[in-house]
Write a protein that holds these residues in place. Structure first.
Motif, PDB file in Angstrom:
ATOM      1  N   LEU A  56      28.252  54.824 -26.342  1.00 14.41           N
ATOM      2  CA  LEU A  56      29.532  55.327 -26.832  1.00 14.41           C
ATOM      3  C   LEU A  56      30.203  56.140 -25.734  1.00 14.41           C
ATOM      4  CD1 LEU A  56      28.321  56.548 -30.325  1.00 14.41           C
ATOM      5  CD2 LEU A  56      29.601  54.462 -29.814  1.00 14.41           C
ATOM      6  N   PRO A  57      31.432  55.839 -25.380  1.00 12.99           N
ATOM      7  CA  PRO A  57      32.106  56.572 -24.303  1.00 12.99           C
ATOM      8  C   PRO A  57      32.161  58.073 -24.591  1.00 12.99           C
ATOM      9  CG  PRO A  57      33.384  54.643 -24.936  1.00 12.99           C
ATOM     10  CD  PRO A  57      32.281  54.789 -25.949  1.00 12.99           C
ATOM     11  N   GLY A  58      31.781  58.871 -23.598  1.00  7.70           N
ATOM     12  CA  GLY A  58      31.873  60.321 -23.711  1.00  7.70           C
ATOM     13  C   GLY A  58      30.776  60.979 -24.516  1.00  7.70           C
ATOM     14  N   VAL A  59      29.775  60.216 -24.960  1.00  8.11           N
ATOM     15  CA  VAL A  59      28.706  60.769 -25.795  1.00  8.11           C
ATOM     16  C   VAL A  59      27.382  60.705 -25.031  1.00  8.11           C
ATOM     17  CG1 VAL A  59      27.430  60.558 -27.969  1.00  8.11           C
ATOM     18  CG2 VAL A  59      29.877  60.058 -27.903  1.00  8.11           C
ATOM     19  N   VAL A  60      26.663  61.840 -25.006  1.00 11.70           N
ATOM     20  CA  VAL A  60      25.330  61.884 -24.412  1.00 11.70           C
ATOM     21  C   VAL A  60      24.309  62.174 -25.500  1.00 11.70           C
ATOM     22  CG1 VAL A  60      26.108  62.611 -22.112  1.00 11.70           C
ATOM     23  CG2 VAL A  60      25.514  64.342 -23.818  1.00 11.70           C
ATOM     24  N   GLU A  61      23.107  61.665 -25.310  1.00 12.77           N
ATOM     25  CA  GLU A  61      21.992  61.986 -26.200  1.00 12.77           C
ATOM     26  C   GLU A  61      21.113  62.998 -25.482  1.00 12.77           C
ATOM     27  OE1 GLU A  61      18.354  59.980 -28.734  1.00 12.77           O
ATOM     28  OE2 GLU A  61      19.659  58.690 -27.554  1.00 12.77           O
ATOM     29  N   VAL A  62      20.775  64.066 -26.189  1.00  8.40           N
ATOM     30  CA  VAL A  62      20.023  65.165 -25.596  1.00  8.40           C
ATOM     31  C   VAL A  62      18.602  65.173 -26.134  1.00  8.40           C
ATOM     32  CG1 VAL A  62      19.902  67.676 -25.331  1.00  8.40           C
ATOM     33  CG2 VAL A  62      22.120  66.525 -25.358  1.00  8.40           C
ATOM     34  N   ALA A  63      17.651  65.351 -25.223  1.00 10.85           N
ATOM     35  CA  ALA A  63      16.239  65.491 -25.593  1.00 10.85           C
ATOM     36  C   ALA A  63      15.687  66.706 -24.861  1.00 10.85           C
ATOM     37  CB  ALA A  63      15.465  64.235 -25.197  1.00 10.85           C
ATOM     38  N   VAL A  64      14.792  67.422 -25.527  1.00  8.52           N
ATOM     39  CA  VAL A  64      14.197  68.640 -24.961  1.00  8.52           C
ATOM     40  C   VAL A  64      12.687  68.570 -25.131  1.00  8.52           C
ATOM     41  CG1 VAL A  64      14.087  71.162 -25.124  1.00  8.52           C
ATOM     42  CG2 VAL A  64      16.242  69.987 -25.570  1.00  8.52           C
ATOM     43  N   SER A  65      11.973  69.006 -24.112  1.00  9.67           N
ATOM     44  CA  SER A  65      10.522  69.071 -24.170  1.00  9.67           C
ATOM     45  C   SER A  65      10.067  70.356 -23.490  1.00  9.67           C
ATOM     46  CB  SER A  65       9.926  67.862 -23.453  1.00  9.67           C
ATOM     47  OG  SER A  65       8.524  67.967 -23.394  1.00  9.67           O
ATOM     48  N   VAL A  66       9.213  71.122 -24.174  1.00 13.53           N
ATOM     49  CA  VAL A  66       8.676  72.370 -23.632  1.00 13.53           C
ATOM     50  C   VAL A  66       7.159  72.343 -23.825  1.00 13.53           C
ATOM     51  CG1 VAL A  66       8.655  74.889 -23.848  1.00 13.53           C
ATOM     52  CG2 VAL A  66      10.799  73.638 -24.134  1.00 13.53           C
ATOM     53  N   LEU A  67       6.429  72.766 -22.801  1.00 19.70           N
ATOM     54  CA  LEU A  67       4.970  72.827 -22.917  1.00 19.70           C
ATOM     55  C   LEU A  67       4.572  73.730 -24.080  1.00 19.70           C
ATOM     56  CD1 LEU A  67       3.889  73.131 -19.174  1.00 19.70           C
ATOM     57  CD2 LEU A  67       3.747  71.127 -20.649  1.00 19.70           C
ATOM     58  N   PRO A  68       3.514  73.379 -24.806  1.00 17.64           N
ATOM     59  CA  PRO A  68       3.125  74.144 -26.001  1.00 17.64           C
ATOM     60  C   PRO A  68       2.978  75.649 -25.776  1.00 17.64           C
ATOM     61  CG  PRO A  68       1.874  72.109 -25.891  1.00 17.64           C
ATOM     62  CD  PRO A  68       2.651  72.208 -24.604  1.00 17.64           C
ATOM     63  N   ASP A  69       2.419  76.070 -24.655  1.00 19.73           N
ATOM     64  CA  ASP A  69       2.216  77.507 -24.417  1.00 19.73           C
ATOM     65  C   ASP A  69       3.511  78.273 -24.200  1.00 19.73           C
ATOM     66  OD1 ASP A  69      -0.477  77.089 -24.666  1.00 19.73           O
ATOM     67  OD2 ASP A  69      -0.908  77.238 -22.517  1.00 19.73           O
ATOM     68  N   HIS A  70       4.627  77.572 -24.061  1.00 21.55           N
ATOM     69  CA  HIS A  70       5.901  78.227 -23.760  1.00 21.55           C
ATOM     70  C   HIS A  70       6.938  78.007 -24.850  1.00 21.55           C
ATOM     71  CE1 HIS A  70       4.482  79.363 -19.806  1.00 21.55           C
ATOM     72  NE2 HIS A  70       3.889  78.173 -19.782  1.00 21.55           N
ATOM     73  N   ARG A  71       6.522  77.483 -25.977  1.00 21.50           N
ATOM     74  CA  ARG A  71       7.437  77.241 -27.094  1.00 21.50           C
ATOM     75  C   ARG A  71       7.687  78.521 -27.887  1.00 21.50           C
ATOM     76  NH1 ARG A  71       4.518  71.608 -28.814  1.00 21.50           N
ATOM     77  NH2 ARG A  71       5.300  70.438 -27.033  1.00 21.50           N
ATOM     78  N   ARG A  72       8.749  78.477 -28.681  1.00 18.72           N
ATOM     79  CA  ARG A  72       9.138  79.575 -29.576  1.00 18.72           C
ATOM     80  C   ARG A  72       9.510  80.858 -28.830  1.00 18.72           C
ATOM     81  NH1 ARG A  72       8.650  78.380 -34.819  1.00 18.72           N
ATOM     82  NH2 ARG A  72       7.353  76.622 -35.381  1.00 18.72           N
ATOM     83  N   ARG A  73      10.058  80.667 -27.626  1.00 18.25           N
ATOM     84  CA  ARG A  73      10.530  81.800 -26.825  1.00 18.25           C
ATOM     85  C   ARG A  73      11.985  81.610 -26.410  1.00 18.25           C
ATOM     86  NH1 ARG A  73       5.433  82.267 -22.648  1.00 18.25           N
ATOM     87  NH2 ARG A  73       3.830  82.301 -24.234  1.00 18.25           N
ATOM     88  N   GLY A  74      12.637  80.599 -26.965  1.00 17.09           N
ATOM     89  CA  GLY A  74      14.032  80.347 -26.633  1.00 17.09           C
ATOM     90  C   GLY A  74      14.245  79.442 -25.431  1.00 17.09           C
ATOM     91  N   LEU A  75      13.160  78.987 -24.811  1.00 19.70           N
ATOM     92  CA  LEU A  75      13.291  78.166 -23.609  1.00 19.70           C
ATOM     93  C   LEU A  75      13.939  76.820 -23.921  1.00 19.70           C
ATOM     94  CD1 LEU A  75      12.816  77.896 -20.607  1.00 19.70           C
ATOM     95  CD2 LEU A  75      10.476  77.153 -21.107  1.00 19.70           C
ATOM     96  N   GLY A  76      13.548  76.186 -25.013  1.00 16.96           N
ATOM     97  CA  GLY A  76      14.144  74.901 -25.388  1.00 16.96           C
ATOM     98  C   GLY A  76      15.637  75.015 -25.623  1.00 16.96           C
ATOM     99  N   ARG A  77      16.047  76.084 -26.286  1.00 21.36           N
ATOM    100  CA  ARG A  77      17.472  76.315 -26.548  1.00 21.36           C
ATOM    101  C   ARG A  77      18.224  76.504 -25.228  1.00 21.36           C
ATOM    102  NH1 ARG A  77      19.967  79.076 -31.338  1.00 21.36           N
ATOM    103  NH2 ARG A  77      17.845  78.877 -32.043  1.00 21.36           N
ATOM    104  N   ARG A  78      17.640  77.289 -24.317  1.00 21.53           N
ATOM    105  CA  ARG A  78      18.289  77.519 -23.016  1.00 21.53           C
ATOM    106  C   ARG A  78      18.409  76.217 -22.236  1.00 21.53           C
ATOM    107  NH1 ARG A  78      14.875  81.808 -20.152  1.00 21.53           N
ATOM    108  NH2 ARG A  78      16.276  81.285 -18.445  1.00 21.53           N
ATOM    109  N   LEU A  79      17.352  75.413 -22.253  1.00 14.70           N
ATOM    110  CA  LEU A  79      17.388  74.128 -21.560  1.00 14.70           C
ATOM    111  C   LEU A  79      18.455  73.210 -22.153  1.00 14.70           C
ATOM    112  CD1 LEU A  79      13.568  73.554 -21.151  1.00 14.70           C
ATOM    113  CD2 LEU A  79      15.218  73.600 -19.270  1.00 14.70           C
ATOM    114  N   ALA A  80      18.481  73.122 -23.476  1.00 17.14           N
ATOM    115  CA  ALA A  80      19.464  72.260 -24.141  1.00 17.14           C
ATOM    116  C   ALA A  80      20.883  72.713 -23.819  1.00 17.14           C
ATOM    117  CB  ALA A  80      19.231  72.254 -25.646  1.00 17.14           C
ATOM    118  N   ARG A  81      21.123  74.021 -23.912  1.00 16.80           N
ATOM    119  CA  ARG A  81      22.470  74.527 -23.620  1.00 16.80           C
ATOM    120  C   ARG A  81      22.897  74.196 -22.199  1.00 16.80           C
ATOM    121  NH1 ARG A  81      22.326  80.460 -26.531  1.00 16.80           N
ATOM    122  NH2 ARG A  81      22.670  79.686 -28.633  1.00 16.80           N
ATOM    123  N   GLU A  82      21.979  74.354 -21.241  1.00 13.24           N
ATOM    124  CA  GLU A  82      22.329  74.073 -19.845  1.00 13.24           C
ATOM    125  C   GLU A  82      22.598  72.586 -19.638  1.00 13.24           C
ATOM    126  OE1 GLU A  82      23.367  74.700 -15.937  1.00 13.24           O
ATOM    127  OE2 GLU A  82      23.161  76.146 -17.582  1.00 13.24           O
TER     128      GLU A  82
END
Length: 140
Positions: A56-82
């Motif tokens: 679809l023109p102008g549409v991207v699909e976003v995927a995020v992956s964070v190592l288990p020891d680093h989850r639930r610290r906001g890292l996935g959200r920061r990565l997705a936003r960037e």
């Protein structure tokens, strides 16, 4: 190659060289790949987010992956936003997430302001109009 010859399977640690080759073939002029590294650990990769163009023109699909020891610290959200910010800066108009709605951590991330998740495990984020673009129906 026929699609009948292709198998789908879970990737394992032994597949790292093949994963590296796959990433090496990615078209970085179209895709956005953002990584989070720990400089105290030799810049080890802790997580990544990618924004891949869709059909679809102008549409991207976003995927995020964070190592288990680093989850639930906001890292996935920061990565997705960037990744989304870089995709929008590159001309994308919307970002689509596909996720497991039973995954509490990602479901919480999808409840962020401006993201509208669905019960089916999809969320869409649209790029906000820039001041120079005006608003729909109004002169700039």
């Amino acid at each position: 190659m026929s699609h009948r010859a292709i198998i789908l399977r879970r990737l394992l640690a032994a597949d790292r060289p093949a994963i590296g080759r796959h990433v090496g073939r990615m078209d970085f002029t179209r895709a956005v790949l953002v990584g989070a590294a720990d400089p105290a650990d030799g810049a080890a990769l802790l997580g990544l987010a990618e924004a891949q163009p869709t059909d679809l023109p102008g549409v991207v699909e976003v995927a995020v992956s964070v190592l288990p020891d680093h989850r639930r610290r906001g890292l996935g959200r920061r990565l997705a936003r960037e990744a989304i910010a870089q995709a929008f800066a590159g001309g994308a108009e919307a970002a689509v997430f596909v996720f497991d709605p039973g995954n509490d951590a990602i479901a919480a991330m999808m409840r962020a302001p401006a993201i509208r998740p669905t019960a089916r495990g999809q969320a869409i984020l649209r790029r906000a109009p820039q001041p120079s673009e005006g608003r729909p129906g109004r002169a700039a």
